[in-house]
Design an enzyme around this catalytic site. Sequence first.
Site, PDB file in Angstrom:
ATOM      1  CB  SER A  87      -0.824  -0.012   1.286  1.00 52.33           C
ATOM      2  OG  SER A  87      -2.037   1.010   1.175  1.00 52.33           O
ATOM      3  CG  ASN A  88      -0.608   4.764  -1.083  1.00 52.32           C
ATOM      4  OD1 ASN A  88      -1.249   5.535  -0.575  1.00 52.32           O
ATOM      5  ND2 ASN A  88      -0.993   4.247  -2.451  1.00 52.32           N
TER       6      ASN A  88
END
Length: 392
Positions: free
Chosen positions: A198-199
């Site tokens: 993810s980020n």
Amino acid sequence: MLLIVSGGIAAYKAVYLCRGLRQAGAQVDVILTPAGEHFVGRVTFGALTGRRVYRDVWEEPLAHVTLGREADIAVVAPATADILARLAHGLAGDMATATLLAAACPLLVCPAMNVRMWEHPATRRNMEALRADGVHVLGPDHGELAEGEVGYGRMAEPDEILAKLGHLLAPPSPWSGRRVVVTAGPTRAPIDAVRFISNHSSGRMGFALAEAAWRRGADVVLISGPTEVAPPDGPRRIDVETADEMLDALRAELADASVLLMAAAVGDYRIGAPSNDKIKREQMRELPLKLEAEKDLLTETSALRREQGVFTLGFALETQDAVENGRRKLDKGLDLIAVNVVGPETGFGTSTNRVTLVSPSGDAEEWPLLPKQEVAERLLDRIETEFSGNSK
Ligand code: CTP
């Protein structure tokens, strides 16, 4: 405005609501039903509002007509199954229902009851009738109920009710009645049953946009990836995890939208074949993670948006050549792009942003460092100028 408190355990929350309304500067007239008075006293509301609290229609025989005529909005919180049934049938045998029958202002009801009472066919019928009459409904929320059961039946929280009232009272604006779809937060690409890629997106920019559009009277749906930041209270929310889920939600919600604000940090990669089981550490050591390109949601929805005439604002997060890269991204069917460069006070997880607005004509407008709320307001101001000449 009018606050009607009927007899449910959630009546204590009406006290907080009343205080919130006063803090927001509202003049509040409270009507307590006799059942409501079993839970909270007149003195409490009298002290909070500095005004007389009504209960019996005979105490002041014309009050049921004047109160409803003077109010700009009425809210029933909590609204029990009983008062909803009486309202649905136009009964007027007590102060609360007589006043509401005589009132000309918008009405918001916040149901609160046991889950089986809420799900009973009679309550369903009554709610349908009320909605058909133009009554606004907020809640009930899902959760633990007073009797220890779990289900739909909890009254909406006072903050949610305050936000909803603000929305209903928003003066007519170019945003009134427009469907605005906002995406926010990160997406997750699963690796196995417990891991993902993810980020760092916090969702803040998208949340600020959703809240600002909602305050301007738009019908906002917020499609949000997983984040720790609390989303705004007002807009309808669809929680998603993966890019595929966000795409499905987008396709469904874009149908009658007039604006898309694409603030989500959608992942660019996905794992080819995520494992349904947790991959063991031994296997993980030599695990070659086979990455595939994620679908680009803007490209995937480009034809649909063009067909529907959806004005689309995209975001670009850059570490170099901001404006040039931003310009290229306009090709994804964007009408405008807000480019921000990752920096100490801008980009992911911050509460401020430094934006350069790039339009298809090639203009690039540099804005100073601003709180994300202010960026949101400015972006909406800018989009608003596009509405003239477009009625959708
Ligand atoms: N976006 C999208 N689908 C993706 C990735 C991004 O719809 N899979 C959208 C974002 O929501 C944003 C815009 O495209 O509005 C630009 O996102 P950004 O990550 O800056 O651009 P990318 O196209 O991913 O380009 P790059 O990562 O090469 O900078």
